[in-house]
Design a protein around this motif. Structure first.
Motif, short mmCIF file in Angstrom:
data_model
loop_
_atom_site.label_atom_id
_atom_site.label_comp_id
_atom_site.label_asym_id
_atom_site.label_seq_id
_atom_site.Cartn_x
_atom_site.Cartn_y
_atom_site.Cartn_z
N SER A 130 0.66 -1.23 0.05
CA SER A 130 0.13 0.05 0.07
C SER A 130 0.71 1.32 -0.17
CB SER A 130 -0.86 -0.22 1.23
OG SER A 130 -0.20 0.17 2.39
N TRP A 134 3.31 2.07 -1.69
CA TRP A 134 3.43 2.58 -3.25
C TRP A 134 2.23 3.19 -3.83
CZ3 TRP A 134 8.12 3.00 -4.99
CH2 TRP A 134 9.10 1.86 -4.77
N GLN A 135 1.01 3.11 -3.41
CA GLN A 135 -0.21 3.61 -3.76
C GLN A 135 -0.36 4.90 -2.85
OE1 GLN A 135 -0.29 0.30 -4.10
NE2 GLN A 135 -0.34 0.86 -6.13
N SER A 136 0.53 5.43 -1.97
CA SER A 136 0.07 6.59 -1.12
C SER A 136 0.35 7.96 -1.94
CB SER A 136 1.21 6.70 0.01
OG SER A 136 1.22 7.87 0.56
#
Lengths: 236, 236
Positions: free
Chosen positions: B113, B115-117
């Motif tokens: 997650s 990397w999606q921030s």
């Protein structure tokens, strides 16, 4: 949490300790420990060793205690009271790095509201110290002393501290490079955002502090503190 | 904000620059500057000097530019992608300390997650770098490179970096004490919370990295990074 730190109030019998909710949860969810597993524990202000986990009762049973906590830094850290969020992180970090005596001091540039912050409640401060110890696998709780008035501190308390310790004040101007690898204990003073004012610098100097800097980059307190501590007492 | 950093898109004429909302507000409210006051400015990737504040138009007029930005650290910093909050503080801190080349790397213990921030959006990253430069009175923007796959980085990118730089991997086990005051450039690798796994350590070693530690206290990334940087390249 690299150590399960056990306080006297958690002790149930000679070898048995109750785990806090936070400890049980961390062991189960982060460290994936289960019934009968061995976990690393430390007694508050005492030794470090192994215990057996009893998940059913949320307890541990001590198996061995043999390791001393890591060495402390021979330093009195005097911080102008930082803003609540920064105080929290700074307390955690300096505790993890081995500081045992922390002074929180007023200064002209400390906002008055900081002294009213709920972060300063004893329960809250205790929690940050605990997290710092758990992080660094230490067991020895630092003490925090409040000095809500600048002048009585520098005039009455500081001279006593400086009888047996070298005094260094982090200050970007009129300063020498901070010494490397001290072989003596010291008092280290670190200012508020915006720095000490002239009167304050004068009072620090009168008390016998030397001004030191760490280069021409101005760093936030939370960055400057690890830099100063590791420069004065390099870990090896 | 110890420097008003001016980007090319703020330039209005040869000597005039528009201030951002954030800069105007900081000058007025924190630094208490008013019409005609002299303020310290720097041109993005350029020199530092003085400008005259025009509060009415929210502009500054350059008066002199003569000071070079502070020296950069000769380091490629490779960070296992930290959790978003810690990434933010770490980018600000390492930028303030003078790191110019930052690599964000995947690792087995980096939560997907992260990397999606939204923290990883270019606009958001740029903001943290800017704050780091403003903090340390620097003007040279660091670059950030993403490596979403561990193996291509250590197998293909890293060996190239190590042709001209010494490689040091921060790792608490089977390591030597981190060297002090390097006189050569280096690649410094810093792991995720929970550390590198065995496969990863193996790959780092194959590529030619040396494992280094900073003592028996386990520190958070945000504390370990200032300690490592100032130990490798002590500011003076």
């Amino acid at each position: 949490m690299n150590l399960i730190l056990l306080s006297p109030e958690q002790q149930l019998s000679e070898q048995r300790y109750a785990l806090s909710e936070r400890q049980s949860k961390h062991l189960a969810e982060v460290l994936k420990k289960s019934q009968g597993d061995s976990v690393r524990v430390g007694l508050m202000n005492g030794l470090i060793g192994e215990a057996e986990l009893d998940t059913a009762l949320q307890q541990v049973e001590l198996k061995s205690l043999s390791t001393a906590p890591p060495e402390a830094l021979p330093i009195e850290l005097v911080l102008a009271l930082p803003r609540p969020n920064m105080l929290k992180r700074t307390l955690l970090n300096v505790t993890a790095m081995g500081v045992k005596r922390i002074h929180l001091l007023n200064s002209a540039k400390v906002e008055k509201s900081y002294w009213q912050s709920p972060v300063l409640e004893p329960e809250s401060l205790h929690q940050f110290l605990l997290e710092g110890l758990e992080q660094a696998r230490d067991t020895v709780l630092p003490t925090i002393t409040f000095h809500k008035r600048f002048r009585p501190f520098v005039e009455d308390v500081l001279p006593e501290l400086l009888k047996t310790q070298r005094g260094l004040l982090a200050h970007p101007y009129q300063a020498s490079p901070c010494p490397v690898a001290l072989d003596e204990p010291c008092v280290l003073g670190i200012g508020p955002e915006g720095g000490w004012n002239e009167f304050e610098v004068e009072k620090w100097l009168e008390a016998g502090m030397e001004m030191v800097h760490i280069g021409d980059r101005i760093l936030k307190v939370e960055t400057a503190v690890p830099v100063l501590l590791s420069r004065l007492y390099p870990p090896n």
